[in-house]
Design a protein around this motif. Sequence first.
Motif, PDB file in Angstrom:
ATOM      1  N   ASP A 323       0.840  -1.184   0.000  1.00  0.00           N
ATOM      2  CA  ASP A 323       0.000   0.000   0.000  1.00  0.00           C
ATOM      3  C   ASP A 323       0.884   1.246   0.000  1.00  0.00           C
ATOM      4  O   ASP A 323       1.752   1.403   0.879  1.00  0.00           O
ATOM      5  CB  ASP A 323      -0.904   0.004   1.227  1.00  0.00           C
ATOM      6  CG  ASP A 323      -1.802   1.218   1.257  1.00  0.00           C
ATOM      7  OD1 ASP A 323      -2.690   1.330   0.398  1.00  0.00           O
ATOM      8  OD2 ASP A 323      -1.586   2.074   2.144  1.00  0.00           O
ATOM      9  N   LEU A 324       0.680   2.111  -0.983  1.00  0.00           N
ATOM     10  CA  LEU A 324       1.555   3.274  -1.138  1.00  0.00           C
ATOM     11  C   LEU A 324       1.426   4.238   0.044  1.00  0.00           C
ATOM     12  O   LEU A 324       2.434   4.780   0.526  1.00  0.00           O
ATOM     13  CB  LEU A 324       1.223   3.989  -2.463  1.00  0.00           C
ATOM     14  CG  LEU A 324       2.017   5.262  -2.759  1.00  0.00           C
ATOM     15  CD1 LEU A 324       3.508   4.990  -2.718  1.00  0.00           C
ATOM     16  CD2 LEU A 324       1.614   5.825  -4.119  1.00  0.00           C
ATOM     17  N   ARG A 357      -1.891   0.378  -4.658  1.00  0.00           N
ATOM     18  CA  ARG A 357      -0.872  -0.606  -4.294  1.00  0.00           C
ATOM     19  C   ARG A 357       0.163  -0.630  -5.416  1.00  0.00           C
ATOM     20  O   ARG A 357      -0.187  -0.644  -6.607  1.00  0.00           O
ATOM     21  CB  ARG A 357      -1.487  -1.995  -4.105  1.00  0.00           C
ATOM     22  CG  ARG A 357      -2.482  -2.046  -2.946  1.00  0.00           C
ATOM     23  CD  ARG A 357      -3.072  -3.434  -2.794  1.00  0.00           C
ATOM     24  NE  ARG A 357      -2.102  -4.409  -2.309  1.00  0.00           N
ATOM     25  CZ  ARG A 357      -1.752  -4.584  -1.041  1.00  0.00           C
ATOM     26  NH1 ARG A 357      -2.302  -3.826  -0.104  1.00  0.00           N
ATOM     27  NH2 ARG A 357      -0.881  -5.493  -0.682  1.00  0.00           N
ATOM     28  N   ILE A 358       1.422  -0.610  -5.037  1.00  0.00           N
ATOM     29  CA  ILE A 358       2.502  -0.602  -6.018  1.00  0.00           C
ATOM     30  C   ILE A 358       3.409  -1.793  -5.789  1.00  0.00           C
ATOM     31  O   ILE A 358       3.514  -2.313  -4.672  1.00  0.00           O
ATOM     32  CB  ILE A 358       3.308   0.713  -5.957  1.00  0.00           C
ATOM     33  CG1 ILE A 358       3.865   0.938  -4.545  1.00  0.00           C
ATOM     34  CG2 ILE A 358       2.449   1.887  -6.416  1.00  0.00           C
ATOM     35  CD1 ILE A 358       4.772   2.152  -4.449  1.00  0.00           C
ATOM     36  N   TRP A 388      -0.147  11.623  -4.703  1.00  0.00           N
ATOM     37  CA  TRP A 388       0.107  10.587  -5.717  1.00  0.00           C
ATOM     38  C   TRP A 388      -1.166  10.308  -6.499  1.00  0.00           C
ATOM     39  O   TRP A 388      -2.279  10.632  -6.064  1.00  0.00           O
ATOM     40  CB  TRP A 388       0.638   9.304  -5.061  1.00  0.00           C
ATOM     41  CG  TRP A 388      -0.329   8.656  -4.111  1.00  0.00           C
ATOM     42  CD1 TRP A 388      -1.244   7.691  -4.377  1.00  0.00           C
ATOM     43  CD2 TRP A 388      -0.475   8.961  -2.716  1.00  0.00           C
ATOM     44  NE1 TRP A 388      -1.954   7.359  -3.260  1.00  0.00           N
ATOM     45  CE2 TRP A 388      -1.504   8.114  -2.215  1.00  0.00           C
ATOM     46  CE3 TRP A 388       0.152   9.853  -1.842  1.00  0.00           C
ATOM     47  CZ2 TRP A 388      -1.905   8.150  -0.895  1.00  0.00           C
ATOM     48  CZ3 TRP A 388      -0.255   9.874  -0.538  1.00  0.00           C
ATOM     49  CH2 TRP A 388      -1.262   9.035  -0.066  1.00  0.00           C
ATOM     50  N   THR A 399       2.380   5.055 -11.718  1.00  0.00           N
ATOM     51  CA  THR A 399       2.026   5.859 -10.548  1.00  0.00           C
ATOM     52  C   THR A 399       2.980   7.033 -10.443  1.00  0.00           C
ATOM     53  O   THR A 399       4.202   6.875 -10.568  1.00  0.00           O
ATOM     54  CB  THR A 399       2.109   5.021  -9.270  1.00  0.00           C
ATOM     55  OG1 THR A 399       1.243   3.883  -9.389  1.00  0.00           O
ATOM     56  CG2 THR A 399       1.704   5.833  -8.050  1.00  0.00           C
ATOM     57  N   ILE A 401       4.270  10.130  -7.979  1.00  0.00           N
ATOM     58  CA  ILE A 401       4.341  10.602  -6.585  1.00  0.00           C
ATOM     59  C   ILE A 401       5.013  11.967  -6.605  1.00  0.00           C
ATOM     60  O   ILE A 401       6.097  12.127  -7.174  1.00  0.00           O
ATOM     61  CB  ILE A 401       5.139   9.615  -5.712  1.00  0.00           C
ATOM     62  CG1 ILE A 401       4.540   8.202  -5.815  1.00  0.00           C
ATOM     63  CG2 ILE A 401       5.172  10.090  -4.266  1.00  0.00           C
ATOM     64  CD1 ILE A 401       5.406   7.138  -5.177  1.00  0.00           C
TER      65      ILE A 401
END
Length: 472
Positions: A323-324, A357-358, A388, A399, A401
């Motif tokens: 989870d980012l 999620r990454i 993000w 993604t 950020i």
Amino acid sequence: MNITKPLQRPFTLRLALLAGVLVPVVLVVALAGSWSLRLLEQQVNQRMQEDIELIAHAIRLPLSHAMERDRSGSINQALNSAFNIDVVYGAYVYDANGEEIARSGRRAARVENELAATLAASGDQLGEFSQAGDEEIFSYFVPLTDTGGRITGLLQLTRRGSDFSDYIAMVRQTAWLALGALCLLLIVLVIAGHHFALGRPVRRMLDGMARIRDSSNHARLSADGPQEIRELSQGINNMLDRIDRSEKLATIGRLAAGVAHELGSPLATLDGKAQQALRDTPADSRTSRLLRQIREQSQRMTVIIRQLLDYGRDNPLHRAKLDLESLLEQASERALAELNPESRKDVTLDINGPSLRIDVDPLRFDQALTNLIANALHACRKRVAISWASTTHQGDSGTQIIIEDDGQGVDPTEQAHLFDPFYTTKPVGQGTGLGLAVARAAIADHGGTLELASSSAEGTCFVIFLPEERPA
């Protein structure tokens, strides 16, 4: 058994130009020329027929008057006048019954009486080709009338068919010679244009690449010639600069890792001995203060060594779906812990973004985030914002950020070296110059990018882009 390979002529840019441009152009010119020549031949043929028609119409009225008054001398005079223009082969006059009453020129070209009477009776003007012995003849027939409009006879003017064919052959030959000269001129112009506009710059580029390969990696291409060649040369030069830079950074990374490894054990021993000595030393003594300073500096050196090891690390990634937001919160807590308590009270840290999620290596990516957030906390006045979102960058989905602060920004003269190892904008003793270099290396290992998006009086903004992990 020896097999000799046939020699292959390289497919050069000049051959490509000849095959891809000149040959189609020449074919188009040839087809267009052939079609135009056919139209020209038809026009020439029609014009030569019209010459006979004009002569026939010019002597028609005098002949009609002479026949109406039965003046044979005037008839012959009118026929002979047709030969003043050197295009008439024969001239014949028939009465209404098709009987020849006058002629001038070759007799072989005259028509039969029945045909002459039929043509006269029709009242139509007619042009046709016919054979007179071994010779082709063009004949033009014009009915003759009296003042009352009654048909009294027929005029026949003839011209050699060879006049048509010879003149058309001459026109055809001249046209093909002109087309050939035009194609040759096109070939010369294109080859000359290729040589001066493209060939020479490309040759200089190839010579420059040969120098780079054979002599020195520091040689560069000269950026001259057309815009596309200049852009290509500049692109190659930029690529060579990046390669040199990458090689230097890789060398620094290996050196840093080696030095850190050699210094780690002695430094740990030094810190352990200082800690042991502190236990046997009064807390308020001068020796105790010196030992604490030794421990502080050894711990600072330990941080530097850890960063050196991180920068020189070349281990495979151990990815996991995480989870980012949790990663960013954990990294923020570690970065805040490095601040002194007074500074920590005045800083607002905003973390805001959707649930994502990454797929990352937890340790390596946490290093990057912690270093970036710590830099932002040290540089900010009051606030650091982290956000993000899912986005697309250069055609890749992934993604993004964003970590930005409200500090003083980075001086434009320092931005080019911001990610260089050991380069720092902080005062001596307050920075190792490895934080951003380690962060960029860790993100690059994930296939992503770290860029300085903006830097102004209102602060600095760093942007991370992580592409989606593609299945193997």
